[in-house]
Design an enzyme around this catalytic site. Sequence first.
Site, PDB file in Angstrom:
ATOM      1  N   GLU A 205       0.808  -1.217   0.000  1.00 20.41           N
ATOM      2  CA  GLU A 205       0.000   0.000   0.000  1.00 20.41           C
ATOM      3  C   GLU A 205       0.841   1.266   0.000  1.00 20.41           C
ATOM      4  O   GLU A 205       0.347   2.351   0.281  1.00 20.41           O
ATOM      5  CB  GLU A 205      -0.967  -0.020   1.184  1.00 20.41           C
ATOM      6  CG  GLU A 205      -1.934  -1.202   1.087  1.00 20.41           C
ATOM      7  CD  GLU A 205      -2.942  -1.259   2.210  1.00 20.41           C
ATOM      8  OE1 GLU A 205      -2.891  -0.385   3.104  1.00 20.41           O
ATOM      9  OE2 GLU A 205      -3.781  -2.170   2.203  1.00 20.41           O
ATOM     10  N   LYS A 344     -15.603  -1.480   2.174  1.00 19.12           N
ATOM     11  CA  LYS A 344     -14.849  -1.978   1.023  1.00 19.12           C
ATOM     12  C   LYS A 344     -15.851  -2.543   0.017  1.00 19.12           C
ATOM     13  O   LYS A 344     -16.528  -3.535   0.306  1.00 19.12           O
ATOM     14  CB  LYS A 344     -13.867  -3.073   1.450  1.00 19.12           C
ATOM     15  CG  LYS A 344     -12.724  -2.572   2.328  1.00 19.12           C
ATOM     16  CD  LYS A 344     -11.851  -3.732   2.786  1.00 19.12           C
ATOM     17  CE  LYS A 344     -10.619  -3.247   3.545  1.00 19.12           C
ATOM     18  NZ  LYS A 344      -9.823  -4.383   4.077  1.00 19.12           N
TER      19      LYS A 344
END
Length: 435
Positions: A205, A344
């Site tokens: 990330e 999400k």
Amino acid sequence: MSIITDVYAREVLDSRGNPTLEVEVYTESGAFGRGMVPSGASTGEHEAVELRDGDKSRYLGLGTQKAVDNVNNIIAEAIIGYDVRDQQAIDRAMIALDGTPNKGKLGANAILGVSIAVARAAADYLEVPLYTYLGGFNTKVLPTPMMNIINGGSHSDAPIAFQEFMIMPVGAPTFKEGLRWGAEVFHALKKILKERGLVTAVGDEGGFAPKFEGTEDGVETILKAIEAAGYEAGENGIMIGFDCASSEFYDKERKVYDYTKFEGEGAAVRTSAEQVDYLEELVNKYPIITIEDGMDENDWDGWKVLTERLGKRVQLVGDDFFVTNTEYLARGIKENAANSILIKVNQIGTLTETFEAIEMAKEAGYTAVVSHRSGETEDSTIADIAVATNAGQIKTGSLSRTDRIAKYNQLLRIEDQLGEVAQYKGIKSFYNLKK
């Protein structure tokens, strides 16, 4: 003119070099939408099913041709002829077509790709930005970002159990300034790591993955970086957050949080009560504003104790715990477990269900944090969702890697487009905490 005439999916690659889906939706008018689907590394056991081929001779078994075929041969036939603006009807039709509780037949990745592409095509048809189409005229709140600048756990090879160490520019006046603050801290951190002789390679990330001596070493180093960048740690400046991803090191048989899985021999092994105590110690010692998945996804008793102890002081986010699912969220609300939900889109599989989860959270006084996955693409839909829903918070990685920066850059564009209407709430995004 807004009738769907064609739906087409192809296999593309995500930010980890693994296959994922890209879906295109076409209409009679020529309006067009494209959606790409992210993928997680640490996944909750209750998430909707991401359909993979399992053919070890191709992409190590991670191919998505089955999902692609499901879009092109099954879903397309079912939704061609629908008005592209009828998002809920299309999403419901795909859910019914799948017919399983976890979208295991067609694949949540197949369904989500279509859902996103449909929304984008509708926005294109109406000639409005995606966030305006999704949110209407009241769209105005730019999210306070959670910036994952140190990666541990399943997101890196660093010997730290907690998966993410994040900074949040809660004291910034605008999103643009908050992003600058974060970027400057990121670069200050890189300099500090170099001076210590630690690696500055980045994880999935975009955060650094150095060989720290433990959790507190990581936090202390971030605090030094905040100071070195010229900012203060706290409500008027930058605060810290964790994604513990506790399910990744929870031993179900022994019912303990086994830090040795990531931190090696000699690391702590904690009971549920001791895990709560440890998190409380960290909150008492450091300017921590948010903790995600502090307990295992099935440790409901632990979650309730954690919420009782820290729920008025710190945002307690359920990710694997809630998996963007209203069924699990409703139980959490009823049992007073957690006070926030991570959103999400690929955990649940359609935009309709995603928006339902955000709405349920807000009605219960829970916050909602719109989130990326560790396996991302250049698709920036979540930036538009965060603004469309006035969610107030977004979690989309560090200040490096184009797959992360794409979302930040889209938010900069949106802030510009909104002009004087744009709001950045910072510390006020945590509306359910008592200060």
